[in-house]
Write a protein that holds these residues in place. Structure first.
Motif: not given
Length: 122
Positions: A40-45, A90-93, A106-122
């Motif tokens: 979320a904005p201003l928060n850590q992942r 609500t955050a970028v996932y 056997p080495a494994a490497y971590r990969y990340w996606g680009q993120g997708t926005q989820v917004t929960v609001s009325s």
């Protein structure tokens, strides 16, 4: 290289549901753990949920009982079903994958996606 592509984010009302998908492609021999994190904005992942190649799962306390992580190993895809969504979800996932790229190492490497926005609001 390895690419992770997320989909399924969007705007949903409180109490609603969404399903996120993340497909991995590229130089892949096997995928160990896969997971979902959110920021979320201003928060850590923060970790939301993880799943091993054997199917063992782990969830953040804040989503237990509401979110379900699953994976399709044949498709190199991980899913996150989110029910009973709250505004605080609500955050970028982001998805990630620990990829073993070759049978020779056997080495494994971590990969990340680009993120997708989820917004929960009325």
């Amino acid at each position: 290289q390895v690419q992770l592509v997320e989909s399924g984010g969007g705007l949903v009302q409180p109490g609603g549901s969404l399903r996120l998908s993340c497909a991995a492609s590229g130089t892949i021999f096997s995928i160990k753990s896969m997971g979902w994190y959110r920021q979320a904005p201003l928060n850590q992942r923060d970790m939301v949920a993880t799943i091993t190649d054997g199917g063992s799962t782990n969830y953040a306390d804040s989503v237990k009982g509401r979110f379900t992580i699953s994976r399709d190993n044949a498709k190199n895809t991980v899913y996150l079903l989110m029910n009973s969504l709250k505004p605080e979800d609500t955050a970028v996932y982001y998805c990630n994958a620990d990829v073993q790229k070759s049978s020779r190492s056997p080495a494994a490497y971590r990969y990340w996606g680009q993120g997708t926005q989820v917004t929960v609001s009325s």
